[in-house]
Design a protein around this motif. Structure first.
Motif, PDB file in Angstrom:
ATOM      1  N   LYS A 265      -7.536  13.243   7.406  1.00  0.00           N
ATOM      2  CA  LYS A 265      -6.357  12.575   7.978  1.00  0.00           C
ATOM      3  C   LYS A 265      -6.537  11.063   7.992  1.00  0.00           C
ATOM      4  CE  LYS A 265      -4.660  16.254  11.047  1.00  0.00           C
ATOM      5  NZ  LYS A 265      -4.369  16.627  12.465  1.00  0.00           N
ATOM      6  N   ALA A 266      -7.737  10.616   8.351  1.00  0.00           N
ATOM      7  CA  ALA A 266      -8.000   9.173   8.372  1.00  0.00           C
ATOM      8  C   ALA A 266      -7.898   8.593   6.964  1.00  0.00           C
ATOM      9  CB  ALA A 266      -9.385   8.908   8.962  1.00  0.00           C
ATOM     10  N   LYS A 267      -8.420   9.317   5.999  1.00  0.00           N
ATOM     11  CA  LYS A 267      -8.346   8.867   4.594  1.00  0.00           C
ATOM     12  C   LYS A 267      -6.894   8.721   4.155  1.00  0.00           C
ATOM     13  CE  LYS A 267      -8.551  11.854   1.385  1.00  0.00           C
ATOM     14  NZ  LYS A 267      -8.941  12.948   0.466  1.00  0.00           N
ATOM     15  N   ASP A 268      -6.102   9.743   4.414  1.00  0.00           N
ATOM     16  CA  ASP A 268      -4.701   9.715   3.980  1.00  0.00           C
ATOM     17  C   ASP A 268      -3.910   8.622   4.699  1.00  0.00           C
ATOM     18  OD1 ASP A 268      -5.333  11.866   2.373  1.00  0.00           O
ATOM     19  OD2 ASP A 268      -4.468  13.375   3.717  1.00  0.00           O
ATOM     20  N   ALA A 269      -4.190   8.447   5.993  1.00  0.00           N
ATOM     21  CA  ALA A 269      -3.458   7.433   6.760  1.00  0.00           C
ATOM     22  C   ALA A 269      -3.796   6.036   6.289  1.00  0.00           C
ATOM     23  CB  ALA A 269      -3.762   7.593   8.248  1.00  0.00           C
ATOM     24  N   ALA A 270      -5.083   5.786   6.019  1.00  0.00           N
ATOM     25  CA  ALA A 270      -5.482   4.462   5.529  1.00  0.00           C
ATOM     26  C   ALA A 270      -4.916   4.195   4.136  1.00  0.00           C
ATOM     27  CB  ALA A 270      -7.006   4.354   5.516  1.00  0.00           C
ATOM     28  N   LYS A 271      -4.924   5.223   3.304  1.00  0.00           N
ATOM     29  CA  LYS A 271      -4.394   5.061   1.937  1.00  0.00           C
ATOM     30  C   LYS A 271      -2.910   4.759   1.974  1.00  0.00           C
ATOM     31  CE  LYS A 271      -5.856   5.358  -2.411  1.00  0.00           C
ATOM     32  NZ  LYS A 271      -4.707   5.098  -3.252  1.00  0.00           N
ATOM     33  N   ALA A 272      -2.207   5.302   2.957  1.00  0.00           N
ATOM     34  CA  ALA A 272      -0.771   5.032   3.082  1.00  0.00           C
ATOM     35  C   ALA A 272      -0.523   3.552   3.341  1.00  0.00           C
ATOM     36  CB  ALA A 272      -0.180   5.877   4.199  1.00  0.00           C
ATOM     37  N   VAL A 273      -1.401   2.908   4.089  1.00  0.00           N
ATOM     38  CA  VAL A 273      -1.279   1.467   4.323  1.00  0.00           C
ATOM     39  C   VAL A 273      -1.592   0.705   3.042  1.00  0.00           C
ATOM     40  CG1 VAL A 273      -2.150  -0.508   5.629  1.00  0.00           C
ATOM     41  CG2 VAL A 273      -1.908   1.724   6.754  1.00  0.00           C
ATOM     42  N   ILE A 274      -2.701   1.048   2.420  1.00  0.00           N
ATOM     43  CA  ILE A 274      -3.146   0.349   1.215  1.00  0.00           C
ATOM     44  C   ILE A 274      -2.112   0.441   0.103  1.00  0.00           C
ATOM     45  CG2 ILE A 274      -4.913   0.333  -0.595  1.00  0.00           C
ATOM     46  CD1 ILE A 274      -6.850   1.471   1.589  1.00  0.00           C
ATOM     47  N   ASP A 275      -1.494   1.612  -0.042  1.00  0.00           N
ATOM     48  CA  ASP A 275      -0.547   1.845  -1.145  1.00  0.00           C
ATOM     49  C   ASP A 275       0.901   1.533  -0.790  1.00  0.00           C
ATOM     50  OD1 ASP A 275      -2.665   2.708  -2.650  1.00  0.00           O
ATOM     51  OD2 ASP A 275      -2.224   4.849  -2.437  1.00  0.00           O
ATOM     52  N   PHE A 276       1.159   1.108   0.433  1.00  0.00           N
ATOM     53  CA  PHE A 276       2.535   0.892   0.884  1.00  0.00           C
ATOM     54  C   PHE A 276       3.251  -0.126   0.004  1.00  0.00           C
ATOM     55  CE2 PHE A 276       5.435  -1.246   4.091  1.00  0.00           C
ATOM     56  CZ  PHE A 276       6.409  -0.255   4.019  1.00  0.00           C
ATOM     57  N   LYS A 277       4.443   0.229  -0.411  1.00  0.00           N
ATOM     58  CA  LYS A 277       5.239  -0.633  -1.290  1.00  0.00           C
ATOM     59  C   LYS A 277       6.579  -0.960  -0.642  1.00  0.00           C
ATOM     60  CE  LYS A 277       3.367   0.796  -5.802  1.00  0.00           C
ATOM     61  NZ  LYS A 277       2.220   1.544  -5.273  1.00  0.00           N
ATOM     62  N   VAL A 278       7.062  -2.147  -0.936  1.00  0.00           N
ATOM     63  CA  VAL A 278       8.382  -2.587  -0.497  1.00  0.00           C
ATOM     64  C   VAL A 278       9.148  -3.021  -1.733  1.00  0.00           C
ATOM     65  CG1 VAL A 278       9.687  -4.236   0.894  1.00  0.00           C
ATOM     66  CG2 VAL A 278       7.522  -3.309   1.750  1.00  0.00           C
ATOM     67  N   ASP A 279      10.270  -2.387  -1.970  1.00  0.00           N
ATOM     68  CA  ASP A 279      11.081  -2.677  -3.167  1.00  0.00           C
ATOM     69  C   ASP A 279      10.255  -2.548  -4.439  1.00  0.00           C
ATOM     70  OD1 ASP A 279      13.282  -3.220  -1.550  1.00  0.00           O
ATOM     71  OD2 ASP A 279      12.753  -5.340  -1.352  1.00  0.00           O
ATOM     72  N   GLY A 280       9.382  -1.531  -4.453  1.00  0.00           N
ATOM     73  CA  GLY A 280       8.598  -1.264  -5.652  1.00  0.00           C
ATOM     74  C   GLY A 280       7.359  -2.121  -5.827  1.00  0.00           C
ATOM     75  N   ARG A 281       7.134  -3.049  -4.895  1.00  0.00           N
ATOM     76  CA  ARG A 281       5.984  -3.943  -5.015  1.00  0.00           C
ATOM     77  C   ARG A 281       4.975  -3.672  -3.903  1.00  0.00           C
ATOM     78  NH1 ARG A 281       8.065 -10.016  -5.536  1.00  0.00           N
ATOM     79  NH2 ARG A 281       5.815 -10.269  -5.903  1.00  0.00           N
ATOM     80  N   GLN A 282       3.703  -3.844  -4.239  1.00  0.00           N
ATOM     81  CA  GLN A 282       2.643  -3.643  -3.257  1.00  0.00           C
ATOM     82  C   GLN A 282       2.862  -4.580  -2.082  1.00  0.00           C
ATOM     83  OE1 GLN A 282       0.538  -1.323  -4.577  1.00  0.00           O
ATOM     84  NE2 GLN A 282      -0.568  -1.012  -2.660  1.00  0.00           N
ATOM     85  N   ARG A 283       2.916  -4.009  -0.867  1.00  0.00           N
ATOM     86  CA  ARG A 283       3.182  -4.849   0.303  1.00  0.00           C
ATOM     87  C   ARG A 283       1.965  -5.696   0.688  1.00  0.00           C
ATOM     88  NH1 ARG A 283       3.017  -7.987   3.388  1.00  0.00           N
ATOM     89  NH2 ARG A 283       3.897  -8.205   5.480  1.00  0.00           N
ATOM     90  N   TYR A 284       0.764  -5.112   0.647  1.00  0.00           N
ATOM     91  CA  TYR A 284      -0.429  -5.828   1.111  1.00  0.00           C
ATOM     92  C   TYR A 284      -1.382  -6.095  -0.049  1.00  0.00           C
ATOM     93  CZ  TYR A 284       1.357  -4.149   5.579  1.00  0.00           C
ATOM     94  OH  TYR A 284       2.167  -3.879   6.651  1.00  0.00           O
ATOM     95  N   SER A 285      -1.957  -7.280  -0.027  1.00  0.00           N
ATOM     96  CA  SER A 285      -2.945  -7.649  -1.045  1.00  0.00           C
ATOM     97  C   SER A 285      -3.909  -8.671  -0.457  1.00  0.00           C
ATOM     98  CB  SER A 285      -2.248  -8.234  -2.281  1.00  0.00           C
ATOM     99  OG  SER A 285      -1.523  -9.419  -1.930  1.00  0.00           O
TER     100      SER A 285
END
Length: 632
Positions: A265-285
C-alpha cells in the motif's frame, strides 16, 4: 512569493463560536446558533473561516518552528538547542515533560488540545454548510465546493498530526454538542489511517488538480495523494507493522503484527504521487536550476569558497523549486529574525540550533572509484578519509557543505574559526557542538532588510521517492529501478551514485535509503518521527552499539575507536572541536589544527514512554474512556 493570499488572517466576531486559544476538543461551551446562521448563510464569512483553518494548519506543523521557537531537530540526534526560550528543547532531552505539562513556551498548536479544537472547527464548517445550505461564491461559481474539499483535507491532516504524535487517537467527524455523552473511543492506527484516506478521497473529488498564480499552495489533488502516501508509509513501518515496542500497552497492539501488504500500500501510494499528472504532464519533478559550476548565493556572489552549489540554495527560496517539488507547504513560516538567531556570533547571532556529530557523520564522501560511501565505513580510511581532517581530506556530499558551517569553512566570505574568538566552541552564544546551522539561510543577508522564509515544504518530492524505494526494497528486494531513482535525487545535488553492489543487497540498499532520507530531509521535521517509527532507540542493533560505547569508559579517544558509528538511540550527542597541532592539516588564521571528537551530553529517551507523546491528564479526566499511551 505570491502565495500569501490563502494564508491571510482576518478575524471577526463570529469566529468566537468555533475558536479559542486553548479550546478542548469536547468543547462544552454552547454554540451560538444565531451567529452560525449569520455565518453560514454568507459565502464570504464561510470562506474566511476556512482561510483561518489554513492558518491553524500552519501553526500545527511548521517545519522551522514546530516547538514554537525551535524546530524538532534539537530533540533528536540532528542538533542541539541553545538555552534560549527557557531552554525548552533541552527539557525534552532531560525528560522534563510529562502528562501534566509540556515544556513551557513549546506549544504552537501541535498538541492534543489544539489539534482537536481545529478538528472541531473543520466539523463545524462542514456541518454548518450542510445545515444552512451555504451559497456559492457569487463572483466565481464552484468556489464553495473547492473550499469544502480543502476542509475535508484539513480535517484529515489534523487527524494525521494527532496520530503521528499520539498513535491511537479518536477520529471525530461531527460537531460535539454540550449534551453529547463524553464516551469517545480511540481506534487503532490502521483504522485511523483508513479514515484519513476516506477524507482525502472526499477532498480529491472537490479540489482541483493543481493551483496556479496567487493560489499556489492551496490544497490540491497532489496534496491529497501526498497525505495518503505519508499515512500509508507510517502504517508500514515497525512502530505499526511488526516491530517490538517494549512494555507495549497499546489498546490495539494485536493489530500491529507484520503484514507485508502494508508495504505494498505504501509503495502504491507513493508511486501515485510520483506519477501524478496534470493535463498530461508530470506534476512533480526535481528542481534542476543552475549547473555544477555555479556557486553563487541568493545575491549572485560566491562567498562560500565554491563549496555550495547555487542549485542547493534555491531549493528553499526559489519559486520554481517550490512549484516543482512541494507537495504540501506552508508560507511565511519565519522571517529574518529567525535567521539572525541561527547565525554564528561573529555575525551577530546566537547559534540557537547547532548540528551535532551524529548528523555530520551521515554525509557520505565521494570515493576515488566515483561512488558514495559513509565516512564510518570499512573502506573510508583506505580511500583517504582522515577523521582529524574530516571535511577536506575527502570530498563530502555537497549537501554537507550547504547544511553545515564548520571550523575552516567559508561563510559569508569569511573563514569560520571555532578555536578562538567569538565563534569558539563554548564561548558565549556560540556553538557547543563545533558546528553552526547553514541549511535554509539566505547568506546575502547582513541584517539590512526584511524577508520571509517559506521553506522547507511540509512534504516534497524526494520524500515520496524514498517511501517508494523503501517499499519496493521491502516487498521485492533491490531493483535497478529504485537504484536509479535514488541516484537521480543524489545527482540533482551533484552527489556521486550509490555503489552498484546495493542493487543485489537488500540490507545495503535499506541502509542507503535511510541515510539518504536523513541527509536530504535534515532539519525538515522528519527525524523526530522516523527514528520513532523505526523503533531505533530500543532496537537490538542500536542498543548493542550503545553498550559498546558505554563499555569504552569516559575517554573520547577510546570511545571513538570502538563505537563508531554512534548509536541511533537518542540518548546522547557528540561534537567535533579543533585542537592546535603542528602537524594538523587544517589551516585557519595562520594556525594548524586537527579535529577531535568529544562527547557533549547524555539524553533521556525511555522506552516505551518517549515513543509517543502523553495525553494530558486533564483530557483523561474529562473523557475517562480514553487510555493513556504506554509508559506514561
Amino acid at each position: 512569493m505570491k502565495i500569501q493570499k490563502i494564508y491571510t488572517i482576518a478575524f471577526f466576531s463570529m469566529l468566537a463560536m468555533i475558536s479559542g486559544c486553548k479550546q478542548d476538543f469536547l468543547d462544552r461551551k454552547p454554540d451560538d446558533q444565531i451567529d452560525q446562521e449569520q455565518v453560514f448563510t454568507r459565502y464570504n464569512k464561510t470562506n474566511q473561516l476556512i482561510t483561518d483553518l489554513y492558518d491553524n494548519a500552519k501553526g500545527s506543523n511548521s517545519p522551522l518552528v514546530f516547538f514554537s521557537h525551535f524546530s524538532t531537530a534539537p530533540v533528536t540526534d540532528e542538533a542541539e538547542g541553545s538555552t534560549a526560550e527557557g531552554s525548552l528543547t533541552n527539557k525534552f532531552n532531560t525528560g522534563d515533560w510529562n502528562s501534566n505539562a509540556m515544556p513551557d513556551r513549546s506549544s504552537r498548536g501541535q498538541y492534543w488540545w489544539d489539534l482537536y479544537a481545529r478538528i472541531r472547527k473543520a466539523n463545524v464548517i462542514l456541518g454548518g454548510v450542510k445545515k444552512y445550505n451555504t451559497p456559492d461564491n457569487p463572483l466565481q461559481a464552484g468556489d464553495l465546493a473547492k473550499r469544502l474539499g480543502e476542509t475535508y483535507f484539513l480535517r484529515a491532516y489534523f487527524h494525521f498530526l494527532a496520530a503521528r504524535m499520539y498513535g491511537e487517537v479518536v477520529y471525530v467527524t461531527r460537531t460535539i454538542n454540550p449534551s453529547d455523552p463524553m464516551d469517545f473511543k480511540q481506534e487503532s492506527f490502521h483504522a485511523i489511517a483508513e479514515k484519513i484516506v476516506q477524507d482525502c478521497d472526499s477532498a480529491m473529488a472537490l479540489v482541483p488538480a493543481s493551483w496556479g498564480g496567487s493560489d499556489f499552495g492551496r490544497v490540491d489533488k497532489g496534496a491529497c495523494l501526498g497525505l495518503k502516501a505519508m499515512v500509508a508509509w507510517m502504517a508500514a513501518t515497525p512502530m505499526w507493522n511488526g516491530g517490538t515496542l517494549p512494555g507495549d500497552t497499546r489498546i490495539f497492539a494485536a493489530e500491529y503484527a507484520y503484514n507485508a501488504s502494508r508495504w505494498t500500500k505504501a509503495k502504491d501510494a507513493a508511486k501515485a504521487v510520483i506519477d501524478f499528472k496534470v493535463d498530461g504532464r508530470q506534476r512533480y519533478s526535481l528542481y534542476q536550476g543552475h549547473d555544477a559550476s555555479d556557486f553563487r548565493d541568493d545575491a549572485g556572489v560566491d562567498n562560500n569558497n565554491s563549496k555550495v552549489p547555487a542549485r542547493l540554495w534555491d531549493l528553499y527560496h526559489n519559486m520554481e523549486a517550490f512549484q516543482n517539488e512541494a507537495v504540501f507547504l506552508v508560507t511565511r513560516d519565519k522571517d529574518n529574525n529567525w535567521q539572525g538567531d541561527i547565525y554564528p556570533p561573529s555575525w551577530g547571532g546566537s547559534s540557537r540550533q547547532m548540528p551535532v556529530q551524529e548528523q555530520v557523520d551521515e554525509y557520505e564522501y565521494i570515493a576515488p572509484n566515483g561512488f558514495g560511501y559513509p565516512v564510518y565505513g570499512t573502506r573510508a580510511k583506505t580511500d583517504g578519509y582522515d577523521d582529524s581532517n574530516p571535511y577536506e581530506s575527502v570530498k563530502r556530499d555537497p549537501r554537507f557543505y550547504r547544511d553545515i558551517v564548520y571550523h575552516g569553512s567559508t561563510f559569508k566570505g569569511k573563514v569560520i574559526n571555532t578555536a578562538t574568538g567569538s565563534d569558539k566552541v563554548g564561548a558565549t552564544n556560540s556553538t557547543t557542538t563545533g558546528y553552526f546551522l547553514r541549511k535554509i539561510l539566505r547568506e546575502s543577508w547582513n541584517r539590512d532588510k526584511s524577508f520571509s522564509i517559506s521553506g522547507p515544504p511540509v512534504w516534497r518530492l524526494p520524500e515520496f521517492i524514498y517511501i517508494y524505494c523503501e517499499a519496493v526494497n521491502e516487498t521485492a528486494g533491490p531493483t535497478a529501478e529504485i537504484y536509479d531513482m535514488l541516484n537521480v535525487v543524489r545527482k540533482r545535488s551533484f552527489m556521486a551514485p550509490i555503489p552498484v553492489e546495493a542493487k543485489t543487497n537488500k540490507a545495503l540498499m535499506d541502509e542507503y535509503i535511510k541515510r539518504e532520507r536523513r541527509v536530504e530531509l535534515f532539519y525538515e521535521n522528519n527525524r523526530i518521527w522516523s527514528s520513532r517509527l523505526y523503533l531505533e532507540p530500543s532496537s537490538a542493533k542500536e542498543m548493542a552499539k550503545e553498550q559498546t560505547w558505554q563499555g569504552a569508559g569516559t575517554s573520547n579517544d577510546k570511545r571513538s575507536q570502538v563505537a563508531w558509528p554512534y548509536p541511533k538511540a537518542q540518548r546522547m550527542i557528540n561534537g567535533m572541536k579543533p585542537v592546535e597541532d603542528p602537524n594538523g592539516k587544517i589551516l585557519v588564521d595562520g594556525k594548524k589544527y586537527k579535529m577531535q571528537r568529544y562527547w557533549i551530553e547524555s539524553r533521556v529517551f525511555v522506552a516505551p514512554r518517549h515513543y509517543l507523546f502523553p495525553i494530558m491528564q486533564d483530557e483523561l479526566q474529562k473523557t475517562p474512556t480514553l487510555k493513556q499511551n504506554p509508559g506514561w
